[in-house]
Design an enzyme around this catalytic site. Structure first.
Site, short mmCIF file in Angstrom:
data_model
loop_
_atom_site.label_atom_id
_atom_site.label_comp_id
_atom_site.label_asym_id
_atom_site.label_seq_id
_atom_site.Cartn_x
_atom_site.Cartn_y
_atom_site.Cartn_z
N HIS A 1 -138.45 16.52 39.67
CA HIS A 1 -138.16 15.55 38.58
C HIS A 1 -136.72 15.70 38.10
CE1 HIS A 1 -142.58 14.94 38.25
NE2 HIS A 1 -142.59 16.24 38.52
N SER B 1 -108.15 8.88 42.50
CA SER B 1 -108.23 7.63 41.74
C SER B 1 -106.82 7.08 41.55
CB SER B 1 -108.87 7.90 40.38
OG SER B 1 -108.49 6.90 39.45
N LYS C 1 -109.21 12.87 39.05
CA LYS C 1 -110.41 12.57 39.83
C LYS C 1 -110.35 13.08 41.27
CE LYS C 1 -113.52 10.22 38.88
NZ LYS C 1 -113.78 8.83 38.53
N GLU D 1 -120.53 8.32 49.17
CA GLU D 1 -121.00 7.10 48.49
C GLU D 1 -121.14 5.95 49.49
OE1 GLU D 1 -118.84 6.59 44.51
OE2 GLU D 1 -117.74 8.18 45.50
#
Ligand code: ARG
Length: 458
Positions: free
Chosen positions: A157, A278, A284, A291
């Site tokens: 979970h 970024s 970043k 992704e």
């Protein structure tokens, strides 16, 4: 000569709006090699049964071999205004050897030709996807090896569950990828049947020795029914399903590592070479490749859905709808191949941050071990669960965890706690207490890694 194979029946040239719509050559040019291979064997079979003379057979062989060589030497040559790759090869053959070339299609239909091509293609290409899967399993095994006895939390979970060996986590993904390897092999087995001899639908009138032809093309069997064979794309659907499920597994690997390399977890560090920055936020370090793998999974699932929907409404026999099998098959293959490479590059270069994972593997997630301790002292599991539950509630209120408790503190919760409880309730003791072969027990994980290595070298 016209660029289509059926002009005799018609007295008008095709309307480009209709003909161009039906063209599949830009896609099925990938089947070039398989188309020529299939035709070489078909020509032999025609000669063997006396449907084509030995002289014509020889000319066809030479012409096709020449075409194959030219196409291999210069893949960009395999192009033109032809309807499909079958029309292209036949046009090239007739251009080379004239009339004898027109005899190659004796007793054969493009319906079975495209089926044999696709079967040959998949049998030829699946091993390279399997090799990429194996390489990724190898990378996970190498990371598992490097992780040694490092511990990390596991989650159910998405909440901390129990401590595990980091190697166990890494090998969990290897287990899924090994099923994908097997499943792709199943697709290759399904493709392993010769459809030639089926004609357009009813079978061929020439006494083709199909068993011999199958063996010649590396098939271990012949299809059972010509009507089924001309429209059967189950093997293609099986391949796309195997690819889609492999992508689902890559997507889940990507998701785990996107989370675990974030500032919040910090369990692994992405290598600079496989991360991206970024354009605006200088701090970043983004996991773009992971992704993208997760994102591209949608497209392969779409291919599976698209192919199944294409097949589902077809009446028995070949229908041009089946030409729509190319994009799902080739698209799935391409996406899976690049995704496997990208995943391997990223996972192969992450660094495990053992200090962070060890810290996260301690604390209240040892509650199950505390309950097991009480069970070892004769308390029923349900009662132990109650006792430990109220301990957890108290510790949360006090802002402490098990490791900060003195033996007296322990005893206040239950008289069954002895002096040994402090050594019994550690992340290391927790994993050591796991006994089954599939568990995170250190011996089991060592054995699993050895077994993975054996599979890799098999
Ligand atoms: N380009 C076709 C395909 O991919 C080949 C078979 C064509 N057969 C036919 N009867 N039009 O399905």
């Amino acid at each position: 000569m016209s660029q289509h194979l059926w002009s005799g029946r018609f007295d008008a040239a095709p309307d480009p709006a209709a003909f161009d719509f039906g063209v599949s050559f830009p896609l099925d040019r990938r089947l070039f090699e398989d188309d020529v291979t299939g035709s070489l064997a078909w020509a032999e079979a025609l000669v063997a049964c006396g449907a084509v003379s030995a002289d014509d057979g020889r000319m066809i062989q030479e012409g096709l071999s020449d075409i194959l060589e030219q196409g291999r030497r210069d893949p960009a040559w395999v192009t033109g205004g032809d309807e499909d790759v079958h029309s292209f090869v036949e046009r090239q053959l007739v251009a080379r050897i004239g009339d004898a070339g027109r005899r190659l299609h004796t007793g054969r239909s493009r319906n079975e030709q495209v089926a044999v091509d696709l079967r040959l293609y998949l049998r030829r290409r699946i091993p390279s996807l399997q090799a990429k899967l194996k390489a990724l399993v190898g990378t996970l095994a190498a990371q598992a090896d490097a992780a040694g006895v490092t511990l990390m939390p596991s989650y159910t979970h998405m909440r901390r569950a129990m401590p595990v060996m980091a190697a166990h986590f890494l090998l969990s993904h290897a287990a899924a990828l090994r099923r994908d390897h097997h499943r792709l092999g199943v697709a290759a087995v399904e493709a392993d049947a010769l459809p030639l001899g089926s004609g357009a639908i009813a079978g061929t009138g020439y006494a083709i020795d199909v068993q011999r032809l199958a063996a010649r093309l590396g098939f271990s069997r012949v299809v059972a029914n010509s009507m089924d064979a001309s429209s059967d794309r189950d093997f293609a659907a099986t391949f796309v399903y195997a690819s889609a499920l492999a992508m689902v597994h890559l997507s889940r690997i990507a998701e785990d590592f996107i989370l675990f390399t974030s500032e919040e977890f910090g369990f692994f560090e992405l290598a600079d070479k496989s991360a991206t920055g970024s354009s605006m936020m200088p701090q970043k370090k983004n996991p773009d490749p992971l992704e993208l793998v997760r994102g591209k999974t949608g497209r392969v699932i779409g291919h599976l859905t698209g192919l199944l929907v294409t097949i589902k409404g077809l009446p028995t026999g070949y229908n041009k709808d089946l030409q729509e099998d190319k994009e799902p098959v080739f698209g799935s293959e391409d996406t899976l191949a690049v995704s496997l490479d990208a995943t391997r590059a990223v996972i192969g270069s992450v660094t495990l941050r053992a200090d962070r994972t060890r810290l996260a593997a301690s604390g209240l997630l040892l509650a199950t071990d505390v309950a097991d301790y009480l069970v070892g002292r004769g308390v029923s599991f349900r009662q132990a669960h109650e006792i430990v539950g109220s301990m957890v509630r108290q510790l949360l209120t006090d802002g402490r965890d098990f490791e900060g408790l003195s033996v007296d503190d322990w005893r206040r919760f239950s008289s069954h706690f002895g002096d040994d409880v402090r050594e019994a309730v550690t992340p290391e003791a927790s994993v050591k207490a796991r006994k089954t072969p599939q568990s995170t027990g250190p011996d089991a994980v060592r054995a699993a890694l050895a077994e993975t290595r054996a599979w890799l070298s098999s």
